[in-house]
Scaffold this active site. Structure first.
Site, short mmCIF file in Angstrom:
data_model
loop_
_atom_site.label_atom_id
_atom_site.label_comp_id
_atom_site.label_asym_id
_atom_site.label_seq_id
_atom_site.Cartn_x
_atom_site.Cartn_y
_atom_site.Cartn_z
N GLY A 85 0.97 -1.21 0.03
CA GLY A 85 -0.11 -0.08 0.22
C GLY A 85 0.77 1.31 0.04
O GLY A 85 2.16 1.20 0.31
N CYS A 86 0.17 2.47 -0.21
CA CYS A 86 0.99 3.60 -0.42
C CYS A 86 1.65 4.03 1.09
O CYS A 86 2.58 4.56 1.13
CB CYS A 86 0.15 4.64 -1.09
N PHE A 87 0.73 4.07 2.17
CA PHE A 87 1.30 4.44 3.25
C PHE A 87 2.53 3.40 3.84
O PHE A 87 3.35 3.89 4.18
CB PHE A 87 0.23 4.15 4.44
N ALA A 125 4.50 1.88 1.73
CA ALA A 125 5.82 2.28 0.89
C ALA A 125 6.47 3.42 1.90
O ALA A 125 7.79 3.39 1.51
CB ALA A 125 5.20 2.53 -0.61
#
Length: 323
Positions: A130-132, A134
């Protein structure tokens, strides 16, 4: 020799970013695009700036039973929408799932490319982080690997751009609601915390318990994670650990001054930095990524390069957009 690729969910923000990167990739050839609301449209109707060679490609209605011959499929679908359909994709087709259905699922490699590239190379099924995670895990990994911080009770404060909600977001994410506004959400049970905790445990060898405190800020793209940890290391120790950990890695930048979201816009870069106060047993780690780049399509292309035996940086050498 070109590698034939397809994108499912091409009309969303993540799928559109994957299109942008693949269109200029030296080896990948986009031969299939699929969506729901955009099915039947030409790419040029949906993306007027698409290269001429791709302009007339018609967006198909997503159906795994009617895939053309492909080498790699990028799936950019909402969490909960990909697991069943992707199970029907032929085994010969490599898949990078940008959505959340296959993170830490048996048979799928967890695609944290800057930290575990050797776990991704040669795999056929990769789940993008997920972006968080990452942003967060890239900053935490060196500290956990060298045991400079305690793995438990980590508090992760995240500021994220509007595009992280996806193109199908409700009116909460419209201009009038988001402009000049700062919105906390998902404070006690964020969807990305189990994924972050499990990775912290793997990196540290200890049990992890923490909290994600996300806030929506009025910008289109970008993530800044400010992470509060317990540890007696100095700022210098943290920076040195990160420089060792990421030595030779092409996309992680270790900086002495706090990173800014604009530094990563439109790129696959991740920026990390640290501030520590040993007297207070406090370490602050900071991570910045573009949520559509390293946080989604950029890392997906990086993972696809790894599973296809290509240079990791292929198609990802572009500089961030500035200003």
């Amino acid at each position: 020799m070109s590698i034939r690729v397809g994108i499912v969910g091409i009309s969303g923000f993540g799928g559109g970013e994957a299109l942008r990167l693949i269109a200029s990739h030296p080896t990948f050839e986009l031969v299939y695009a699929a969506g729901e609301s955009s099915a039947g449209s030409r790419l040029v109707d949906r993306f007027p700036g698409v290269p001429a060679r791709l302009a007339e490609l018609v967006i198909a209605k997503w159906d795994p039973e009617t895939l053309p011959p492909l080498d790699v499929l990028f799936a950019s679908l909402p969490t909960g929408a990909s697991a069943e359909a992707l199970s029907r994709v032929p085994e010969a087709v490599k898949i990078v799932d940008i959505g959340g259905d296959h993170r830490y699922v048996a048979g799928w490699a967890y695609g944290l490319a800057d930290i575990w590239p050797n776990r991704i190379e040669g795999q056929c099924r990769v789940a993008n982080p997920g972006c968080f995670p990452a942003a967060t895990l890239t900053a935490l990994a060196p500290l956990l690997a060298e045991k400079l911080i305690e793995p438990g009770n980590i508090v992760i404060g995240v500021k994220t751009g509007i595009s992280g909600a996806g193109r199908g977001g409700d009116s909460t994410f419209g201009y009038a609601e988001s402009n000049e506004n700062l919105v906390p959400y998902g404070l006690l049970k964020h969807v990305h915390m189990p994924e972050i905790a499990r990775t912290i445990e793997q990196l540290s060898g200890g049990s992890a318990a923490g909290l994600v405190l996300p806030h929506l800020v009025p910008m289109t793209r970008g993530i800044l994670a400010t992470i509060y940890c317990r540890g007696s290391a100095t700022t210098g120790h943290c920076l040195e650990a990160a420089r060792r950990f990421y030595a030779g890695r092409p996309f992680v930048r270790v900086t002495e001054k706090p990173p800014q979201t604009k530094w990563a816009t439109g790129s696959n870069l991740a920026f990390v930095s640290y501030a520590a106060d040993p007297e207070r047993n406090l370490v602050i780690a900071m991570g910045v990524v573009d949520n559509l780049g390293k946080g989604a399509a950029g890392q997906a292309v990086q993972n696809a390069n790894l599973i296809c035996g290509l240079p990791e940086t292929a198609g990802l050498d572009g500089l961030p957009v500035w200003p």
